[in-house]
Design a protein around this motif. Structure first.
Motif, short mmCIF file in Angstrom:
data_model
loop_
_atom_site.label_atom_id
_atom_site.label_comp_id
_atom_site.label_asym_id
_atom_site.label_seq_id
_atom_site.Cartn_x
_atom_site.Cartn_y
_atom_site.Cartn_z
N SER A 153 0.83 -1.22 0.00
CA SER A 153 0.00 0.00 0.00
C SER A 153 0.86 1.26 0.00
O SER A 153 0.46 2.30 -0.52
CB SER A 153 -0.94 0.01 1.21
OG SER A 153 -0.26 0.33 2.41
N TRP A 169 0.40 4.05 -2.74
CA TRP A 169 0.10 5.41 -2.28
C TRP A 169 1.09 6.43 -2.85
O TRP A 169 0.72 7.44 -3.44
CB TRP A 169 0.12 5.46 -0.74
CG TRP A 169 0.00 6.84 -0.17
CD1 TRP A 169 1.01 7.63 0.29
CD2 TRP A 169 -1.20 7.61 -0.02
NE1 TRP A 169 0.52 8.84 0.72
CE2 TRP A 169 -0.84 8.86 0.54
CE3 TRP A 169 -2.55 7.38 -0.30
CZ2 TRP A 169 -1.77 9.86 0.82
CZ3 TRP A 169 -3.49 8.38 -0.02
CH2 TRP A 169 -3.09 9.59 0.54
N GLU A 218 1.18 9.86 -5.00
CA GLU A 218 1.65 11.11 -4.38
C GLU A 218 2.76 11.76 -5.21
O GLU A 218 2.86 12.99 -5.26
CB GLU A 218 2.16 10.85 -2.96
CG GLU A 218 1.04 10.66 -1.95
CD GLU A 218 0.14 11.87 -1.83
OE1 GLU A 218 -1.00 11.79 -2.33
OE2 GLU A 218 0.56 12.91 -1.31
N GLU A 275 -1.35 3.73 5.48
CA GLU A 275 -0.48 4.53 4.60
C GLU A 275 -1.06 5.92 4.39
O GLU A 275 -0.38 6.84 3.97
CB GLU A 275 -0.28 3.84 3.25
CG GLU A 275 -1.45 3.89 2.27
CD GLU A 275 -2.57 2.92 2.58
OE1 GLU A 275 -2.53 2.27 3.66
OE2 GLU A 275 -3.52 2.82 1.76
N LEU A 276 -2.33 6.10 4.72
CA LEU A 276 -3.00 7.39 4.46
C LEU A 276 -2.61 8.45 5.49
O LEU A 276 -2.77 9.64 5.24
CB LEU A 276 -4.52 7.20 4.51
CG LEU A 276 -5.11 6.08 3.66
CD1 LEU A 276 -6.61 6.03 3.87
CD2 LEU A 276 -4.77 6.30 2.20
#
Ligand SMILES: NC(=O)c1ccc[n+]([C@@H]2O[C@H](COP(=O)([O-])OP(=O)(O)OC[C@H]3O[C@@H](n4cnc5c(N)ncnc54)[C@H](O)[C@@H]3O)[C@@H](O)[C@H]2O)c1
Ligand SMILES: O=C[C@H](O)CS(=O)(=O)O
Length: 484
Positions: free
Chosen positions: A114, A118, A122, A449-450
């Motif tokens: 993840s 992610w 980004e 991961e957020l």
């Protein structure tokens, strides 16, 4: 090692896109912490191999930086997809070398992937600024640029996720990375390198230097002192983090430090006790208590103390201890004999000073230790100050909010903290008063991961994951256009 795809099991270092032995032929044996079986060997790399990896990174990074963020994202997304399509094998490798139950290992592989997914995205959002100029003939631009060659040094407790939590943002930003994995868990790191190669991560951009504890000092020193390396990201104990910080000082290297913790878990009199017990099991006993965000101290308000500890003792008593390969096992082995000794020492110190054993408290042979719960724990006991890093849960009492905030904040650490309460005013007051980088409210599992993962005080510098994590691998450049 029983794998569907044996090509994942790598027993060589990965340097400049080549699989190789140590220059001096030295190698180190890797053992299964549950069975004691020798799983295989890896090269024992040192200073010379580290220099070669850094030179390769320096050579590979410009072309990688010149790709568009979208092109870099595609490679990172492919790396993540390959991780997930090999999830079972990667989990097996992890369980064999680290010990965690297979279900947790599978979960870590998904968590690790993840971070690649992610930061693939980004990387496309590394925006700059145009600042309203201070003079009519000027234009002020701000752009963010990759810092260049980054180094990573990672721990054994999350052998994949702690790597991709660094490699993901680094490569998405346009950097190259040289990795020194933990001596105990090199196979997970080397399997990731194999998949990176398949995903089209160019030779030299990501190298992996396995080394034993002694050679790690040599590899680390080179990573800290080599001027080509402009960034060091370290995850591990606070003591080692301080040493690395000192070694990086002369070169003014940019640092990310994810260090030790001493997490409080607070149960107020208005908490849902059943929910608190569920959260306590996850927050304390995940990975046999060997996570940096594991609870190290439980604080329970006087009026609900007995009810909570009785519920928790019953739940802890149901936890199954055994090999991570065995179904329904939730507590695997600790990483080594020293880890078992530390848990036993913390327990014996507490009992000698008046703590009460509610369940567990037994060394089960080898690296296995029973999930343990102690009541009537007091601040003079070692468990109040030292990170146990094992399946031992000490439970303190407290009177009111002021009392527990003072107790919870009385530590040099500041990574994760947790509390259970339902009064809205109390939730905001306590969340704002806790001196920690992360606060879990009515939950024992906060990592994603957020969100920005990291601590304050002796728990480190910087954040990993979230929209903030990529900034650790970027430099800001101000361009002033005049004479227009
Ligand atoms: N904050 C976080 O995100 C986080 C995550 C996982 C673990 N940790 C912390 O890590 C610790 C447990 O992991 P550990 O036992 O692997 O930690 P550790 O600090 O002993 O080792 C971590 C890494 O540093 C290397 N290392 C050790 N001494 C070194 C030196 N002098 N020079 C270069 N490299 C060196 C090791 O080989 C390993 O790769 C705990 O304190 C835990 O809280 C923190
Ligand atoms: O040990 C600490 C890691 O960060 C584990 S997790 O991110 O909390 O899963």
């Amino acid at each position: 090692m029983k794998l569907n795809d044996l090509s994942l099991f790598r027993q060589q270092a990965y340097i400049n896109g080549q699989w190789c032995d140590a220059d001096d032929g030295e190698h180190t044996l890797i053992y299964d912490p549950a069975s004691g079986e020798c799983l295989g060997s890896v090269p024992n790399t040192g200073k010379r191999e580290t220099r070669r990896a850094i030179e390769a990174a320096q050579a590979a990074q410009p072309a990688w930086r010149a790709l568009t963020a979208k092109e870099r994202a595609a490679r990172l997304a492919d790396w993540a997809r390959l991780m997930m399509s090999h999830q079972d094998d990667l989990a097996m490798i992890m369980t064999r070398e680290q010990g965690k139950p297979l279900a947790e290992a599978r979960g870590e592989i998904a968590y690790a992937a993840s971070y690649l997914e992610w930061f693939a995205e980004e990387g496309k959002r590394v925006y700059g600024d145009i600042i309203p100029a201070h003079a009519p003939d000027k234009r002020l631009l701000v752009q963010k640029e990759p810092i260049g060659v980054a180094a990573a040094i990672t721990p054994w407790n999350f052998p994949s996720a702690m790597i991709t939590r660094k490699a993901g943002p680094a490569l998405a930003a346009g950097c190259a990375m040289v990795l020194k994995p933990a001596p105990q868990t090199p196979f997970s790191a080397l399997a990731l390198a194999h998949l990176a190669e398949l995903a089209g991560i160019p030779a030299g951009l990501f190298s992996v230097l396995p080394s034993d504890a002694a050679r790690s000092l040599e590899v680390g020193k080179e990573l800290c002192e080599n001027p080509v390396v402009r960034k060091l990201s370290f995850t591990g104990s606070t003591g080692v983090g301080i040493k690395l910080m000192q070694q990086c000082a002369a070169g003014v290297k940019k640092l990310s430090l994810e260090l030790g913790g001493n997490a409080p878990f607070i149960v107020f009199d208005d908490a849902d006790l059943d929910a608190a017990v569920e959260g306590a099991l996850i927050a304390k006993y995940r990975n046999a208590g060997q996570t940096c965000v594991c609870v190290n101290r439980f604080y329970v308000q006087d009026s609900v103390y007995d009810a909570f500890i009785n519920k928790l003792a019953a739940a802890v008593g149901q936890l199954q201890v055994g090999s991570g390969l065995t179904e329904n096992v939730s507590i695997g082995p600790l990483i080594n004999a020293e880890a078992v000794k530390k848990v036993a020492l913390h327990q014996s110190d507490a009992l000698s000073k008046g703590a009460r054993l509610l369940t567990g408290g037994k060394s089960l042979g080898g690296n296995f230790y029973s999930p343990t719960l102690l009541a009537d724990v007091t601040p003079d006991m070692v468990v109040a100050r030292e990170e146990t890093f094992g399946p031992l849960a000490p439970v303190f009492r407290f009177r009111d909010e002021a009392d527990v905030i003072q107790q919870a904040n009385d530590t040099e650490y500041g990574l994760a903290s947790y509390f259970y309460a339902r009064d809205l005013g109390r939730v905001f007051r306590v969340a704002e008063a806790l001196e920690y980088g992360m606060v879990g409210v009515n939950t024992g599992l906060i990592s994603t991961e957020l969100a920005p993962f990291g601590g304050v005080k002796a728990s480190g510098l910087g954040r990993e994951g979230s929209k903030y994590g990529i900034d650790e691998y970027l430099e800001i450049k101000y361009v002033c256009l005049g004479g227009l």
